[in-house]
Design a protein around this motif. Structure first.
Motif: not given
Lengths: 255, 279
Positions: B103, B114-115, B118, B162
């Motif tokens: 991103f 990121y995960k 979230e 990631r």
């Protein structure tokens, strides 16, 4: 596929995307922070250009119509005329078109680049729904920001008109203000807030749909962006006619 | 007896395709594909560009749906799953994209995290996990950089980090070494071998570079007495059985088997020979 079929298909997909964006909001996560961030980008970020376009539109309205009004001896009503035009038509439509140009294009380009660089796939692969994370916040932000921007355009237009009538046509400020206040009716306020709400929906869904539907690399991003701006501008102008007629029927505006 | 025999568990397929057909408009992309990837197995998919290799990976993730046939992940039929249902399945799959697909707007740290962000985990846990993953791909120094400041190989490695967050049981690699220099490509292959042999991860590895196949199908990773990871070549006493190669041609599987079988097939099949040796 024929041209008509293509058009109907796009309309169907666009409607489905918009519907999903709202329908999926019933479940968490809801990305409240993204919404605020987008309102900041769309609303605060667009304020300067809306102030400018609103100001000069109001100013030029007075410039063009003062003498016509004076011919009928109605120059004291110039404020009323400016307010009516801005509240009912020019404020919502100008704000809509400016935001379609500035924000609609940015949304399509951003989502389009994310598609061609596989970032959307990556997001889905990481378990995030792009419709919830990217589409819904942008549409909601537009629904909130565009009515507010319209109000900004209206106010700055009235100021522009007032300054023009005072310094070019030597109209007394109190006369101008009192005729403006006469025109700020409940019905006009409703019209000026309802229209941009629909325009925001149009800009948001068209921009997101075109962005997510991008194919063909960086060239594709350019094509989608152009189409997004053109399509949402045209739809805004067409929708404006039908919205006006519908609001006239509902509110019984028979001025 | 609820305990599962580890041997039996290994025989249970992590990914299974049953007679999958896929068309783009009128073009047939996949023509009746059936295969399985067992637990802890690496499946190398070879084939020409545009031969449907990346499509298989997208099907596993449910990013696209087949026109007919079934796809099973961990014995679960995902073919008719809706997007929200797929989100749950995707939690156990990691995906490494061709160009990394980081991103742009997020830093390396936020990309890898990121995960976890979230999922709303507390920042201390997130940071610890992110640092661990970046150490795994040897990029801890780049933690505060933005993706635009990274080289192609670094982007790919961040992409791997990631994908590995949350310890997925299945990792999919879509040409992770394309366009990279040989040492960097080697590093990435070593990561794949480490995942396969030390973490028991099932994976699909799409490539068209022969050097990768050589590394993946003849070397294995072990931990020596000092606790370091070392790579050893298969030989007389040990033969790798957890890596298979599959060749796609015009949407059909024309070869499936071990690297030894592939070399044998190359002597008889002119297409495979041209693929392996370029002529």
């Amino acid at each position: 596929m024929s041209f008509l079929q293509q058009g109907l298909y796009e309309l169907q997909e666009l409607t489905l995307l918009t519907f999903r964006a709202f329908y999926r909001l019933r479940k968490k996560p809801r990305y409240f922070r993204e919404v605020i961030q987008q309102i900041d980008i769309i609303g605060v970020g667009s304020t300067p250009i809306i102030l400018l376009t609103g100001f000069f539109t109001g100013a030029v309205l007075v410039l063009q119509s003062f003498q016509i009004l004076a011919y009928y001896g109605a120059q004291s009503q110039v404020g009323r005329m400016v307010t009516f035009s801005l509240f009912r038509e020019l404020g919502p439509v100008l704000a809509g078109l400016m935001v379609a140009g500035r924000i609609g294009s940015a949304i399509t380009a951003e989502l389009g680049s994310m598609v061609v660089s596989q970032q959307i796939d990556a997001m889905r692969a990481l378990g995030t729904d792009p419709v919830k994370k990217l589409v819904a916040p942008r549409i909601i932000a537009l629904l909130v920001a565009l009515p507010l921007l319209t109000v900004v355009a209206n106010v700055s237009g009235i100021i522009g008109g007032g300054i023009t009538s005072k310094y070019i046509f030597n109209l007394d400020t109190t006369v101008f203000i009192s005729s403006v206040l006469d025109a700020i009716t409940t019905k006009n306020i409703i019209v000026t807030l309802v229209k941009p709400f629909f325009f925001g929906l149009i800009i948001g869904s068209v921009a997101c749909y075109k962005g997510l539907g991008t194919t063909g690399g960086t060239v594709g991003v350019g094509i989608s962006t152009t189409r997004s701006v053109v399509l949402s501008s045209i739809v805004i102008i067409i929708a404006d006619f039908f919205l006006t007629r519908a609001l006239q029927n509902i509110l019984g505006i028979d001025f | 007896m609820s305990q599962v025999n580890p041997f039996e568990e290994r025989m249970f397929p992590a990914i299974e395709f049953r007679d999958v057909y896929l068309y783009y408009d009128d073009k047939k992309v996949l023509d009746g594909i059936s295969f399985t990837v067992r637990k802890g197995e690496t499946k190398i998919i070879l084939g020409r560009s545009g031969g449907g290799k990346s499509t298989i990976i997208k099907l596993v993730l449910g990013l696209i749906k087949p026109d007919s046939g079934r796809i099973l992940i961990d014995g679960e039929d995902i073919t008719d799953y809706t997007e929200p249902e797929m989100m749950r399945v995707r939690q156990k799959i990691g995906m490494v994209f061709q160009e990394g697909a980081l991103f742009d707007s997020l830093s390396v740290y936020d990309n890898v995290a990121y995960k976890l962000h979230e999922q709303g985990l507390p920042e201390e846990i997130v940071e610890e996990e992110v640092r661990k993953m970046l150490r795994f791909v040897d990029l801890e120094d780049a933690i505060d950089k933005m993706p635009s400041q990274l080289s192609g190989g670094m982007r790919r490695r961040v992409g791997i980090a990631r994908a590995l967050v949350g310890h997925p049981e299945i990792v999919l690699f879509d040409e992770p070494t394309a366009g990279l220099d040989p040492p960097t490509a080697r590093t990435i292959c070593e990561l794949v071998v480490k995942l396969r042999d030390l973490e028991n991860v099932s994976s699909i590895f799409v490539t068209h570079e022969m050097q990768n196949i050589e590394y993946l199908s003849s070397e294995y990773a072990v931990i020596n007495e000092k606790g370091e990871v070392v790579f050893e070549k298969e030989g007389e006493k040990l033969c790798l059985i957890n890596t298979e190669i599959m060749i796609l041609r015009e949407g059909k599987i024309i070869f499936s088997g071990k690297d030894e079988q592939l070399k044998k097939a190359a002597t008889t099949d002119p297409y495979i020979r041209r693929f392996l040796h370029g002529r």
